[in-house]
Write an enzyme that holds these catalytic residues in place. Structure first.
Site, PDB file in Angstrom:
ATOM      1  N   ARG A   1      48.532  99.450  17.661  1.00  0.00           N
ATOM      2  CA  ARG A   1      48.326  98.276  16.829  1.00  0.00           C
ATOM      3  C   ARG A   1      48.973  98.554  15.486  1.00  0.00           C
ATOM      4  O   ARG A   1      48.847  99.664  14.939  1.00  0.00           O
ATOM      5  CB  ARG A   1      46.843  98.005  16.624  1.00  0.00           C
ATOM      6  CG  ARG A   1      46.619  96.708  15.846  1.00  0.00           C
ATOM      7  CD  ARG A   1      45.148  96.429  15.790  1.00  0.00           C
ATOM      8  NE  ARG A   1      44.838  95.171  15.195  1.00  0.00           N
ATOM      9  CZ  ARG A   1      44.442  94.107  15.880  1.00  0.00           C
ATOM     10  NH1 ARG A   1      44.364  94.155  17.195  1.00  0.00           N
ATOM     11  NH2 ARG A   1      44.123  93.014  15.264  1.00  0.00           N
TER      12      ARG A   1
ATOM     13  N   ARG B   1      37.092  96.763  17.554  1.00  0.00           N
ATOM     14  CA  ARG B   1      36.819  96.046  18.800  1.00  0.00           C
ATOM     15  C   ARG B   1      37.888  96.326  19.878  1.00  0.00           C
ATOM     16  O   ARG B   1      37.584  96.717  21.000  1.00  0.00           O
ATOM     17  CB  ARG B   1      36.827  94.550  18.441  1.00  0.00           C
ATOM     18  CG  ARG B   1      36.390  93.592  19.467  1.00  0.00           C
ATOM     19  CD  ARG B   1      36.561  92.186  18.886  1.00  0.00           C
ATOM     20  NE  ARG B   1      35.745  91.965  17.686  1.00  0.00           N
ATOM     21  CZ  ARG B   1      34.510  91.483  17.723  1.00  0.00           C
ATOM     22  NH1 ARG B   1      33.960  91.165  18.848  1.00  0.00           N
ATOM     23  NH2 ARG B   1      33.831  91.313  16.596  1.00  0.00           N
ATOM     24  N   THR B   2      39.143  96.154  19.498  1.00  0.00           N
ATOM     25  CA  THR B   2      40.240  96.348  20.452  1.00  0.00           C
ATOM     26  C   THR B   2      40.387  97.818  20.835  1.00  0.00           C
ATOM     27  O   THR B   2      40.590  98.163  22.001  1.00  0.00           O
ATOM     28  CB  THR B   2      41.564  95.831  19.844  1.00  0.00           C
ATOM     29  OG1 THR B   2      41.381  94.470  19.474  1.00  0.00           O
ATOM     30  CG2 THR B   2      42.706  95.927  20.823  1.00  0.00           C
TER      31      THR B   2
ATOM     32  N   HIS C   1      49.602  89.697  20.994  1.00  0.00           N
ATOM     33  CA  HIS C   1      48.427  90.495  21.344  1.00  0.00           C
ATOM     34  C   HIS C   1      48.158  90.220  22.821  1.00  0.00           C
ATOM     35  O   HIS C   1      47.207  89.544  23.182  1.00  0.00           O
ATOM     36  CB  HIS C   1      47.250  90.051  20.466  1.00  0.00           C
ATOM     37  CG  HIS C   1      46.060  90.948  20.518  1.00  0.00           C
ATOM     38  ND1 HIS C   1      46.055  92.170  21.150  1.00  0.00           N
ATOM     39  CD2 HIS C   1      44.804  90.789  20.025  1.00  0.00           C
ATOM     40  CE1 HIS C   1      44.851  92.718  21.025  1.00  0.00           C
ATOM     41  NE2 HIS C   1      44.077  91.889  20.347  1.00  0.00           N
TER      42      HIS C   1
ATOM     43  N   LYS D   1      52.197 109.480   4.963  1.00  0.00           N
ATOM     44  CA  LYS D   1      53.063 110.394   4.209  1.00  0.00           C
ATOM     45  C   LYS D   1      54.506 109.923   4.244  1.00  0.00           C
ATOM     46  O   LYS D   1      55.416 110.668   3.900  1.00  0.00           O
ATOM     47  CB  LYS D   1      52.970 111.808   4.792  1.00  0.00           C
ATOM     48  CG  LYS D   1      51.581 112.414   4.654  1.00  0.00           C
ATOM     49  CD  LYS D   1      51.532 113.786   5.308  1.00  0.00           C
ATOM     50  CE  LYS D   1      50.102 114.308   5.386  1.00  0.00           C
ATOM     51  NZ  LYS D   1      49.864 114.996   6.657  1.00  0.00           N
TER      52      LYS D   1
END
Ligand SMILES: [Zn+2]
Lengths: 309, 151
Positions: A101, A51-52, A129, A80
């Site tokens: 994010r 969504r974001t 956020h 890794k």
């Protein structure tokens, strides 16, 4: 380090918040402006949030910019064992700004300190956020035509819900009155009540959702998640009493609008959706314009009204 | 009289006294005394009228800097620090909690970036009504001074 980053809503002054909202309104009137022509923006999603990510990527594409990045840590070099510091330095060789994010709290602040290009925090664990908060403010401003002196009812998970905590911080510039409605297990933490007292913000607390929001201008609902409860019986009880139904809206103010950061579970009955006071789907759409404003601001691609002489 | 027998006098350097016994080795580690080349004298579990059992550190030929001694304020706020020159106390150093604490504190939030990646910790000291809180610069979590975890 780039000081143009947006990590937390508290990085922005009242004027900066207002200028972002002004500019979001301009993007809403005219979303396709090629002001990021030739710019490359990286979207680094160390945990998935479709969504974001889609909202940010659409914002960039509508402004004529290009996107590089990854949508899941499993496909990135961090799987890794590369450190965040190294990933940020590598990506900043290619991108003019990074939207990030990350599942760990504080990752965005750290990235902003080591990155040569601006970082936009699209969520760092349970911490911040800010684009969500700005789109909440934009939705409030759009539906109420002001941010000043509003009565805002926050409902549901007020303990862990970061969106409500950031909303309190951001609204503190605008003389709000809050009503906190939450079950005992999920009540507003003391630090935010202390913050309200220090800033002369009046608030009341209640633990049942009945028609106690008839004086509200905004009803901000949040998701009540099962995993927050130790006692599952208690969860079942709360789940049933914390459902907003259309009939409960009968005596509310005509300007009331219902917001929810989405996705919802059971907190809003689908019979509310057709009520004109339901605003949550349009709220999500506002995210696009707000993110266009944010990306443009961190890249200095537009001059804000408040900065013009 | 008896005290002097236990701990020899210092000509030049720093004496840190009244360290709670269980904090002595934390202080050693915070000040990196485990790797210093100066002569140091440690004493622990000494009788103390004030705190029951105390520790003491003497560092020869080195006057600690203010930003070094202030690091101790977090874990041994009542320690007494004297700077010695030619057997005389030339400075009684008060302990002041710094506004920012770098490196020595570990964030109590298991989901904080500083607990997963090689990031130097950084805390802001907040005076909140009648308690002192440390706020993580990164994850923004606040913790009471007495609940702080020292690395
Ligand atoms: Zn932390």
């Amino acid at each position: 380090m780039s000081n143009n980053s947006l990590v937390s809503i508290s990085d922005y002054s009242k004027d900066e918040i207002l200028s972002i909202l002004d500019s979001a309104a301009e993007f809403e009137a005219n979303p396709n402006r090629k002001i990021l022509d030739g710019k490359v923006i990286a979207t680094l999603f160390f945990e998935p949030s479709t969504r974001t990510r889609l909202s940010f990527e659409t914002a960039v594409i509508r402004l004529g910019g290009s996107i590089i990045g990854f949508s899941d840590a499993a496909t990135s070099s961090s799987s890794k064992g590369e450190t965040l510091n190294d990933t940020i330095h590598m990506v900043s060789c290619y991108a003019d700004a990074i939207v990030m994010r990350h599942p760990l709290e504080g990752a965005a602040r750290y990235a902003a300190e080591v990155s040569p290009v601006p970082i936009v925090n699209a969520g760092d664990g349970a911490n911040q956020h800010p684009s969500q908060t700005l789109l909440d403010l934009y939705s409030i401003l759009k539906t109420q035509r002001t941010l000043e002196n509003l009565t805002i009812c926050l409902v549901g998970d007020l303990k862990y819900g970061r969106t409500v905590h950031s909303l309190i911080m951001a609204m503190s510039h605008f003389h709000p009155t809050f009503k906190f409605i939450a079950p005992e297990e999920l009540k507003m933490p003391d630090e935010y009540k202390l913050f309200c007292r220090k800033n002369n913000i009046s608030f009341t607390e209640e633990n049942e959702l009945n028609e106690n929001f008839n004086d509200a201008d905004i009803l901000y609902m949040t998701r009540v998640q099962k995993e927050r409860f130790q006692d599952l019986m208690e969860y079942e009880r709360v789940k049933n009493v914390y459902t907003l139904k259309n009939a409960m809206l009968e005596h509310t103010k005509p300007n009331l609008r219902i917001l929810h950061p989405l996705p919802r579970v059971t907190e809003i009955d689908p019979d509310v959706d057709k009520n004109e006071k339901a605003y949550y789907f349009r709220q999500a759409q506002n995210g696009l314009y707000v993110r266009q404003a944010i990306v443009s601001k961190v890249l200095n691609s537009i001059t804000f009204k408040s900065e013009k002489k | 009289m008896e005290k002097k027998l236990k701990v020899a006098a210092l000509r030049n350097g720093t004496v840190i006294d009244h360290i709670p016994s269980d904090k002595l080795f934390k202080v050693v580690s915070i000040l990196h005394l485990d790797v210093t080349l100066n002569q140091i004298t440690l004493a622990n579990n000494l009788d103390s009228a004030k705190i029951g059992s105390k520790g003491l550190i003497k560092i020869s030929e080195r006057a600690l800097e203010v930003d070094e001694t202030n690091k101790i304020a977090l874990i041994a706020p009542n320690a007494k620090i004297n700077i010695i020159r030619e057997y005389e106390v030339v400075e009684k150093r008060p302990l002041v909690l710094p506004e920012e604490i770098i490196e020595i504190v570990q964030c109590c939030n298991p989901n904080c970036i500083t607990n997963h990646q090689p990031v130097t910790t950084r805390f802001h000291v907040i005076n909140n009504e009648n308690e002192i809180l440390l706020k993580c610069h990164f994850c923004e979590r606040e913790v009471r001074q007495e609940e702080v975890k020292i690395k």
